[in-house]
Scaffold this motif. Sequence first.
Motif, mmCIF file in Angstrom:
data_model
loop_
_atom_site.group_PDB
_atom_site.id
_atom_site.type_symbol
_atom_site.label_atom_id
_atom_site.label_comp_id
_atom_site.label_asym_id
_atom_site.label_seq_id
_atom_site.Cartn_x
_atom_site.Cartn_y
_atom_site.Cartn_z
ATOM 1 N N PRO A 31 -4.664 -6.285 5.999
ATOM 2 C CA PRO A 31 -3.747 -5.987 7.102
ATOM 3 C C PRO A 31 -3.419 -4.507 7.239
ATOM 4 N N ILE A 32 -3.186 -3.833 6.117
ATOM 5 C CA ILE A 32 -2.793 -2.428 6.183
ATOM 6 C C ILE A 32 -3.943 -1.567 6.679
ATOM 7 N N LEU A 33 -5.133 -1.756 6.120
ATOM 8 C CA LEU A 33 -6.273 -0.927 6.527
ATOM 9 C C LEU A 33 -6.657 -1.178 7.979
ATOM 10 N N LEU A 34 -6.653 -2.433 8.391
ATOM 11 C CA LEU A 34 -6.991 -2.747 9.778
ATOM 12 C C LEU A 34 -5.933 -2.209 10.733
ATOM 13 N N ALA A 37 -6.372 1.521 11.164
ATOM 14 C CA ALA A 37 -7.554 1.828 11.972
ATOM 15 C C ALA A 37 -7.307 1.591 13.453
ATOM 16 N N ILE A 38 -6.457 0.623 13.782
ATOM 17 C CA ILE A 38 -6.155 0.329 15.183
ATOM 18 C C ILE A 38 -5.338 1.445 15.825
ATOM 19 N N VAL A 39 -4.327 1.944 15.104
ATOM 20 C CA VAL A 39 -3.424 2.934 15.705
ATOM 21 C C VAL A 39 -3.928 4.362 15.552
ATOM 22 N N CYS A 40 -4.928 4.576 14.675
ATOM 23 C CA CYS A 40 -5.463 5.929 14.457
ATOM 24 C C CYS A 40 -6.944 5.961 14.829
ATOM 25 N N PRO A 41 -7.266 6.339 16.049
ATOM 26 C CA PRO A 41 -8.673 6.341 16.463
ATOM 27 C C PRO A 41 -9.523 7.400 15.762
ATOM 28 N N ASP A 42 -8.882 8.350 15.074
ATOM 29 C CA ASP A 42 -9.664 9.408 14.417
ATOM 30 C C ASP A 42 -9.972 9.102 12.954
ATOM 31 N N VAL A 43 -9.777 7.850 12.519
ATOM 32 C CA VAL A 43 -10.176 7.455 11.170
ATOM 33 C C VAL A 43 -11.361 6.501 11.258
ATOM 34 N N ILE A 80 1.186 2.908 10.626
ATOM 35 C CA ILE A 80 1.078 1.828 11.606
ATOM 36 C C ILE A 80 2.252 1.862 12.586
ATOM 37 N N ALA A 81 3.449 2.126 12.077
ATOM 38 C CA ALA A 81 4.644 2.112 12.925
ATOM 39 C C ALA A 81 4.718 3.336 13.836
ATOM 40 N N GLU A 82 4.243 4.492 13.347
ATOM 41 C CA GLU A 82 4.440 5.731 14.092
ATOM 42 C C GLU A 82 3.149 6.334 14.633
ATOM 43 N N GLY A 83 1.982 5.771 14.247
ATOM 44 C CA GLY A 83 0.722 6.262 14.781
ATOM 45 C C GLY A 83 0.407 7.701 14.422
ATOM 46 N N LEU A 84 0.521 8.056 13.159
ATOM 47 C CA LEU A 84 0.250 9.428 12.733
ATOM 48 C C LEU A 84 -1.256 9.708 12.748
ATOM 49 N N SER A 85 -1.612 10.974 12.582
ATOM 50 C CA SER A 85 -3.010 11.386 12.713
ATOM 51 C C SER A 85 -3.786 11.203 11.413
ATOM 52 N N LEU A 313 -5.491 -9.459 18.913
ATOM 53 C CA LEU A 313 -4.278 -8.769 18.470
ATOM 54 C C LEU A 313 -3.351 -9.696 17.699
ATOM 55 N N GLY A 314 -3.372 -10.983 18.025
ATOM 56 C CA GLY A 314 -2.519 -11.932 17.315
ATOM 57 C C GLY A 314 -2.825 -12.006 15.828
ATOM 58 N N VAL A 315 -4.093 -11.763 15.465
ATOM 59 C CA VAL A 315 -4.474 -11.752 14.052
ATOM 60 C C VAL A 315 -3.760 -10.622 13.326
ATOM 61 N N PHE A 316 -3.767 -9.423 13.925
ATOM 62 C CA PHE A 316 -3.085 -8.290 13.297
ATOM 63 C C PHE A 316 -1.591 -8.550 13.181
#
Length: 377
Positions: A31-34, A37-43, A80-85, A313-316
């Motif tokens: 859950p954490i890694l996925l 990856a969803i909120v940070c497109p540069d990873v 995940i909460a704040e969408g950092l880079s 998205l429901g899975v996440f």
Amino acid sequence: MAESAGTEGRGIRITLEEVAGAVGDFGTIFPILLGVAIVCPDVNISHFFLFLAAWFIIAGFYYRLPIPIEPMKAIGAIVIAEGLSGGEIVASGIVVGALFLLLGLVGGMTWIGKRIPRSVIRGVQAGLALLLLKTSLGYILADALFAAFSIGIILLFFVASQRARVPDISALLVLLIGLAAGIAAQGMPPFRLMPLPALIIPSPTDFIAGTWDLVLPQIPLTLANAILATSLLTYDLFPKKGVDPDRLSRTIGAMNLVSTPLGGFPMCHGAGGLAAMYRFGARTGGANIVAGLFILIFAVAFAPPEVLTLIPLGVFGALLVFVALELGKHSAKTESYLVTGTVAVLTLAVGLTVAFIIGMVLAYALQWRVNRQQSGS
């Protein structure tokens, strides 16, 4: 229950029990890694999985015990909460790696761990749980049907694992079902080879933001759970092969200094992960090796970035609820609900770093008041 002398010290084994134990900690890993990856497109999530797999296998050979490798929960939850880079993630891994390598080399773990009140650590856990629940709500509302289905599977496995010795593979199962549903709806993504990891050099602002936003909240969790609690549990489960806290600190430092500049996610150990792996049959480093091989498959499977878009998205949302509840249940084990509750509420209001600092001041002020009353009586 401690490991008996008859089974301890047999070295690395690959058995059905070790395989079952290998997936015991997957519910907190994916859950954490996925989510990051969803909120940070540069990873690149394939690199997250690649380095996680590598260190699972290395730890299996090095410790010869089922010592889990986990993404750092505070860093993951805040990202995940704040969408950092991605740069801030890399910077936080370098800083936290250097810090814990140094602490492990000079033997400073126990000294520092005794000076962070447990109520503050529980507050950090509760605050992270609230952050994840807030974030998961958006995913659940966007895909309520799949979220309800996924939560149902997770609850079913939770009950089964509590009543019988059934490995909780709900996170893995929900993820696979989600991928299958996505492929059925959108088709198979094109096959691509995983890109080779490249050196990432964060900017000075990344180091400043990463240290303030990510490292400071992560430090108490790593000290208490990833190192001190994990070390204590190794002595409980494997009396003849218990692992010293400073040794765990050194491996946390090394794997972050090596991996995060090449695109890996900040990683640590975890007492909860060790307990889960042991409960389902892991007794040697063989479980780590099996877990690493499983995760390596995901590194290859997620090489095409389009794979992430296949998962509903429901899975996440469901998986983030699972991690939030796991963190939240531990936060209740506190000696001061005032301190723990204050840190948790302030986390949502002003951020985890400020909440941690205020919690430390409040905890020490309350302790000073108690000491003063006792000396005056």
